[in-house]
Design a protein around this motif. Structure first.
Motif: not given
Length: 215
Positions: A78, A131, A126-129
């Motif tokens: 992340r 968004q 945010d690379t995790a989402t």
């Protein structure tokens, strides 16, 4: 990417990446005393036909963040990617970086005694989402009505040819300004830190976590 902090991110902290080649933004981010890397986004920064200054700044801030995120190696954990862009506008026209002494002098002549709006857009991806949290921080700057000789002397002293508006408010350029109106004093320099710290805290980044004891 170039790491600009002394140490890598602590365990449990997402990597922080500044999507910019600007030394001004890098120096501002260093004020937060957190580790981060820098990466230069390969994008076209030309305004689109009919695009407002605010829309240009917001679009480019997000495009920069997404371009750097897309280029991260497969398997990267992340990361929070910071994109930022600033567009100055005067009499309804966008003001770019002058690049030369002559163009900078022309800019300052046109703006003396007048008000200029600076749109400092910020996007945190945010690379995790996938968004983004994006905001435009507007700064109103009123320039003093100074003679050509004073404007020329300033430019030769500070040479702000890589700055939209041809003046560095954090330096001698403050002498050219009558007033600055903004909710974030760092926005005019290029990276709105009040907005950024809000975004980081909302993303769960331990911005104010206690420092680990040194062995």
């Amino acid at each position: 990417m170039q790491e600009t902090a002394a140490t890598a991110p602590q365990t449990g902290r997402p990597a922080l990446i500044l999507a910019s080649s600007s030394r001004y933004r890098r120096e501002l981010l260093e004020r937060l005393r957190i580790p981060f890397d820098t990466a230069v986004p390969a994008i076209d920064e030309t305004p689109q036909p009919g695009e407002t200054p605010e829309a240009t700044a917001l679009r480019l801030a997000e495009v920069k963040a997404r371009a750097v995120a897309a280029a991260l190696p497969v398997g990267t954990g992340r990361a929070l990617v910071i994109g930022s862009d600033q567009v100055a506008t005067f009499d309804g026209h966008q003001i770019g970086k002058p690049g030369t002494h002559e163009r900078a002098l022309d800019q300052l002549r046109a703006m003396r005694g007048r008000e200029v709006l600076f749109h400092s857009a910020l996007s945190l991806l945010d690379t995790a989402t996938g968004q983004t949290d994006t905001v435009d921080v507007v700064t109103k700057v009123r320039f003093r009505d100074l003679p050509d000789a004073a404007l020329d002397a300033y430019l030769r002293a500070e040479q702000p040819y890589d700055c939209a508006g041809s003046a560095k408010s954090e330096g001698l350029g403050i002498a050219l300004l009558e007033a600055i109106e903004s909710d974030d004093p760092t926005a005019l320099i290029g990276l709105p830190l009040i907005a950024l710290t809000r975004m980081l805290l909302a993303a769960g980044y331990p911005l104010l976590a206690p420092q680990e004891a040194q062995p």
